[in-house]
Design a protein around this motif. Structure first.
Motif, short mmCIF file in Angstrom:
data_model
loop_
_atom_site.label_atom_id
_atom_site.label_comp_id
_atom_site.label_asym_id
_atom_site.label_seq_id
_atom_site.Cartn_x
_atom_site.Cartn_y
_atom_site.Cartn_z
N GLY A 3 -6.05 -0.08 0.23
CA GLY A 3 -5.46 0.82 -0.36
C GLY A 3 -4.62 0.60 -2.04
N SER A 8 -9.76 7.26 2.84
CA SER A 8 -9.52 8.45 3.60
C SER A 8 -8.58 9.42 3.21
CB SER A 8 -8.11 7.43 5.04
OG SER A 8 -6.75 7.61 4.44
N GLU A 29 -13.17 1.57 0.45
CA GLU A 29 -12.80 1.28 2.58
C GLU A 29 -12.67 0.07 2.52
OE1 GLU A 29 -16.05 1.18 4.93
OE2 GLU A 29 -16.60 3.17 4.45
N ASN A 67 0.52 -1.34 0.26
CA ASN A 67 -0.06 0.51 -0.46
C ASN A 67 0.77 1.27 -0.15
OD1 ASN A 67 -2.28 1.77 0.15
ND2 ASN A 67 -2.23 1.79 2.49
N GLY A 99 -3.25 6.14 4.06
CA GLY A 99 -4.83 5.04 4.81
C GLY A 99 -5.27 4.28 3.82
N ASP A 100 -6.45 3.92 3.68
CA ASP A 100 -7.48 3.45 3.07
C ASP A 100 -7.69 4.29 1.69
OD1 ASP A 100 -9.53 4.44 3.89
OD2 ASP A 100 -10.48 2.52 4.35
N ASP A 114 -7.31 -4.66 5.12
CA ASP A 114 -8.02 -5.09 6.16
C ASP A 114 -9.17 -5.53 4.94
OD1 ASP A 114 -9.95 -5.53 8.24
OD2 ASP A 114 -9.56 -3.35 8.85
#
Length: 412
Positions: A342, A327, A339, A319, A323-324, A352
């Protein structure tokens, strides 16, 4: 690629068979004209199935030899090509695009809340890394927003019959950026610009560089920017459930026909392509694309050779966002959930699985195309999966998370 029994490779054959039932349901419901899926584990084929038709009017089956429009599944190949040049020391990821394409000097970005194209402020030129990660400030004509609307009006789509890549890139450079580079994530023509950088650095057309450095070494003989000679009637037709333009997502509305023909063999721009679009120009077969996916998974070609370093591949599939995607304030269409997801270099990376709401492994690397094609590589399970169909837009149905759940559910 050799075929092996699913039950000797960590899969339940009965559960894998559900994939065929699922694809057939899509065909029976007239959501897809036809589709195919290929699953490999540890370098061996564990499942293949195809159903439906590649051309409804001609009554031709969607089969293993069907050639499809890859659209944005071109992007990981283009990004790999750029990283091959990085490995050769020809540029670095923090280099500015203007170092290679002069028309990108003296860039401006729209001010926050702008409602006119002249409401801009000076900004830095995007870097190569920002192109690769869609944080460059560029956009797509089918996105929402002021820049996207201007791109749509100017028809900056990088379609196969829109002339030369160099000319289109210079036209894009005349518009302001949607935001300051690095401040947001927005799906864009960045990888088309990257393709032009590859041409400038390598001294070759993107087509020639792909062929010499990636496609030929991987044995991807049926993949090209123009439908290859000898394909015959193997090139699929393209369908849409929309009433208007299959790419016009801002004005999308359902039509009366869920499989309305929008591009057919014999008159398709992909048969007379002049544009080498690194963002969406390739056509190819499912076995060809599996060769590329397997190289990402294993690091080597089928002959055991490396076309790019293993550490470089590892770097690409990490990634590269803070963050993802969610974000980073995305406002655009994207080929993946945002969500828990990445973005690496050229594709999405699961950070996640629970937040993506799709079963998978941390580190899964994937991307898809506007005609609803999709692939992913799960190195934790030594797994590669490629899915082909020809329906635009890819947001029409939730086929991708459904397929991923089916494959994950078949793993023992």
């Amino acid at each position: 690629m050799t075929r092996t029994s699913p039950d000797t490779s960590g899969f339940d054959p009965g559960r894998l068979a559900r994939i065929g039932t699922w694809m057939q349901r899509y065909v029976d419901d007239r959501k897809f004209a036809g589709a195919s899926v290929l699953v490999a584990q540890g370098g061996q084929e564990v499942y293949f199935d195809a159903t439906g038709q590649r051309n409804i009017d001609a009554g031709l089956a969607f089969d293993r030899e069907t050639t499809v429009r890859l659209y944005s599944m071109t992007k990981p190949i283009t990004t790999l090509a750029a990283m091959m040049l990085v490995e050769r020391g020809l540029f670095h990821l923090d280099a500015h695009v203007s170092d290679f394409i002069p028309s990108f000097k003296d860039m401006h970005a729209l001010v926050k809340g702008a409602d006119r194209l002249d409401q801009v402020e000076p900004c830095t030129t995007p870097t190569i890394h920002q192109l690769m990660t869609h944080t460059s400030g560029l956009s797509y004509p089918f996105n929402p927003g002021l820049l996207a609307g201007a791109m749509d009006e100017a028809d900056l789509m990088f379609r196969p019959d829109q002339g030369l890549l160099s000319d289109m890139v210079d036209r894009v450079a005349q518009l302001p950026l949607a935001f300051r580079p690095g401040s947001r994530w927005e799906y864009s023509v960045s990888i088309d610009i990257l393709g032009r950088v590859i041409e400038m650095v390598s001294g070759q057309t993107l087509d020639a560089f792909f062929r010499e450095s990636i496609l030929d070494p991987l044995g991807m003989d049926r993949t090209a920017f123009r439908v290859p000679g000898g394909t015959g009637d193997g090139f699929a037709a393209l369908y849409t459930p929309l009433a208007g333009d299959a790419m016009a997502l801002n004005a999308a509305r359902a039509g009366d026909d869920t499989l309305r023909l929008v591009d057919q063999p014999g008159s398709s721009p992909f048969e007379r392509a002049t544009m080498h679009s690194g963002g969406g120009g390739l056509v190819g077969t499912i076995d060809d694309y599996m060769r590329f996916a397997e190289m990402l998974r294993s690091g080597v070609t089928a002959a055991g050779e490396r076309i790019i370093g293993r550490r470089t591949l590892d770097f690409m599939m990490r990634n590269h966002l803070p963050g993802d995607i969610a974000s980073m304030g995305p406002q655009s269409f994207a080929e993946q959930p945002m969500e828990g997801m990445g973005f690496g270099l050229g594709g999405a990376v699961v950070i996640d699985p629970a937040r993506t709401r799709v079963p998978g492994s941390v580190g899964d690397f994937s991307w898809g195309g506007m005609a609803s094609t999709f692939f992913w590589v799960d190195r934790a399970l030594d797994l590669s999966v490629v899915f082909f169909t020809q329906l635009s837009p890819s947001s029409a149905y939730p086929a991708r998370p459904q397929l991923k759940a089916l494959v994950q559910g078949a793993a023992t």
